[in-house]
Design an enzyme around this catalytic site. Structure first.
Site, PDB file in Angstrom:
ATOM      1  N   LYS A  47     -62.670 -52.327  16.423  1.00 57.50           N
ATOM      2  CA  LYS A  47     -61.562 -51.381  16.619  1.00 57.50           C
ATOM      3  C   LYS A  47     -62.139 -49.978  16.686  1.00 57.50           C
ATOM      4  O   LYS A  47     -63.237 -49.702  16.171  1.00 57.50           O
ATOM      5  CB  LYS A  47     -60.511 -51.474  15.504  1.00 57.50           C
ATOM      6  N   LEU A  89     -66.357 -49.122  13.183  1.00 60.57           N
ATOM      7  CA  LEU A  89     -65.776 -50.032  14.175  1.00 60.57           C
ATOM      8  C   LEU A  89     -65.129 -51.261  13.530  1.00 60.57           C
ATOM      9  O   LEU A  89     -64.704 -52.176  14.227  1.00 60.57           O
ATOM     10  CB  LEU A  89     -66.852 -50.473  15.174  1.00 60.57           C
ATOM     11  N   ASP A 107     -58.744 -51.959   6.508  1.00 60.45           N
ATOM     12  CA  ASP A 107     -58.640 -52.199   7.950  1.00 60.45           C
ATOM     13  C   ASP A 107     -58.351 -53.658   8.289  1.00 60.45           C
ATOM     14  O   ASP A 107     -58.107 -53.988   9.454  1.00 60.45           O
ATOM     15  CB  ASP A 107     -59.967 -51.852   8.658  1.00 60.45           C
TER      16      ASP A 107
HETATM   17  O1  C5P Z   1     -60.533 -50.441   1.915  1.00 61.56           O
HETATM   18  P1  C5P Z   1     -62.007 -50.292   2.149  1.00 61.56           P
HETATM   19  O2  C5P Z   1     -62.804 -51.256   1.326  1.00 61.56           O
HETATM   20  O3  C5P Z   1     -62.387 -50.295   3.570  1.00 61.56           O
HETATM   21  O4  C5P Z   1     -62.343 -48.849   1.608  1.00 61.56           O
HETATM   22  C1  C5P Z   1     -63.638 -48.425   1.278  1.00 61.56           C
HETATM   23  C2  C5P Z   1     -63.521 -47.132   0.492  1.00 61.56           C
HETATM   24  O5  C5P Z   1     -63.010 -46.108   1.333  1.00 61.56           O
HETATM   25  C3  C5P Z   1     -62.539 -47.199  -0.671  1.00 61.56           C
HETATM   26  O6  C5P Z   1     -63.177 -47.624  -1.840  1.00 61.56           O
HETATM   27  C4  C5P Z   1     -62.090 -45.755  -0.782  1.00 61.56           C
HETATM   28  O7  C5P Z   1     -63.042 -44.992  -1.463  1.00 61.56           O
HETATM   29  C5  C5P Z   1     -62.095 -45.270   0.662  1.00 61.56           C
HETATM   30  N1  C5P Z   1     -60.766 -45.345   1.308  1.00 61.56           N
HETATM   31  C6  C5P Z   1     -59.779 -44.463   0.923  1.00 61.56           C
HETATM   32  N2  C5P Z   1     -58.550 -44.530   1.502  1.00 61.56           N
HETATM   33  C7  C5P Z   1     -58.286 -45.422   2.479  1.00 61.56           C
HETATM   34  C8  C5P Z   1     -59.293 -46.319   2.897  1.00 61.56           C
HETATM   35  C9  C5P Z   1     -60.521 -46.250   2.294  1.00 61.56           C
HETATM   36  O8  C5P Z   1     -59.984 -43.633   0.036  1.00 61.56           O
HETATM   37  N3  C5P Z   1     -57.080 -45.454   3.049  1.00 61.56           N
END
Ligand code: C5P
Length: 288
Positions: free
Chosen positions: A9, A96, A133
């Protein structure tokens, strides 16, 4: 054996509204699936194993594919396993959603192979436990998203753009970008769940007015660390006839948007001596 494609993406628009009590950030984003994909082959087996020829892919319990399988086993009590073969083509740590896409397709694949009967709604909830995501990767296409990125609103397919993705051998940690002290937030309030800027971006997307769509608030943070990303964006905009250029997610990929395949191809040619580049088009997978 199941054969599945896990599409990459890009984020055509990404704004950050603020930090939430749970530590995540509220976002406004436009996601677009593109025809760059990893391949997964899944067969039933006694244990859960991941096989990948690319040594850079961690093959242990930390891999989102294995985490997805374990989550399904915990959720349903299912005791058998699967052998999952991954052919990796989507660059990693590149904004991505390569890992999130793999997680999404593992959930869909194993739900079918193991005949678990989990509903789409439950898969979306489980997906969110694996990453912000993953719900988008479970559905794909063109979507506006809010919340952590999981509150999805399908948008009409975009009007024939071609994207040039400029890749860098840089692995950006998403958490490090969101936790950077220099992060800024939108000052706009939301009306019925969206800021006026986000609404405008969505309307401009529907009209194909790309220069008025693309935006990423996190560019400043990542460009301050990696000046070459800013230079590539500048080159796309000022020398290569691109309608809009933007960093995807928390980087490191820079996306150039073109309304003609030929101009995109000549841009790809101009950049390919300097960078690793992919020419991609929108993809509308029917996943759930
Ligand atoms: O959800 P994901 O594991 O992809 O997120 C990785 C890190 O990115 C989270 O631990 C957080 O620190 C940050 N993040 C965030 N807000 C989001 C998505 C991700 O703060 N909406």
């Amino acid at each position: 054996m199941l054969r599945l494609r896990s599409y990459a993406k890009i984020n055509l628009y990404l704004d950050v509204l603020g930090k939430r009590p749970d530590g995540y950030h509220n976002l406004e984003t436009i996601f677009q699936s593109v025809d760059l994909f990893d391949e997964l082959r899944i067969t039933r087996a006694k244990d859960v194993t991941l096989v990948c020829a690319d040594a850079r892919v961690p093959a242990g319990e930390e891999n989102l594919i294995i985490k997805s399988a374990r989550l399904l086993q915990r959720e349903t009590g299912f005791g058998d396993g699967a052998r999952i073969e991954l052919r990796k083509h989507v660059p990693m740590g590149a904004g991505l959603a390569g890992g999130s896409g793999n997680a999404a397709m593992t959930l869909i694949g194993l739900n079918s192979l193991w005949k678990l009967g989990l509903s789409d709604e439950r898969l979306l909830e489980l997906g969110l436990e694996l990453g912000s995501d993953v719900p988008f990767c479970l559905t794909g296409g063109t979507q506006a998203a809010t919340g952590r990125g999981e509150l999805l609103e399908p948008l009409p397919p975009v009007i024939d753009p071609t994207f040039v993705l400029v890749h860098f051998p840089i692995h950006v940690s998403t958490a490090s970008v969101f936790n950077d002290p220099a992060i800024t937030f939108s000052r706009e309030g939301t009306i019925d769940g969206k800021t006026p800027s986000f609404r405008r971006a969505i309307e401009n997307l529907k009209r194909g007015e790309w220069d008025k769509v693309v935006f990423n608030r996190l560019e400043d943070i990542v460009f301050a660390r990696h000046r070459e990303l800013a230079r590539a964006k500048d080159q796309l905009l000022n020398q290569l006839g691109c309608l809009g250029a933007v960093m995807s997610g928390t980087g490191s990929t820079i996306v150039g948007v073109f309304d003609s395949f030929e101009t995109a191809e000549s841009c790809e040619g101009a950049l390919s001596g300097q960078f690793n580049v992919s020419l991609v088009e929108p993809e509308t997978p029917r996943l759930m």
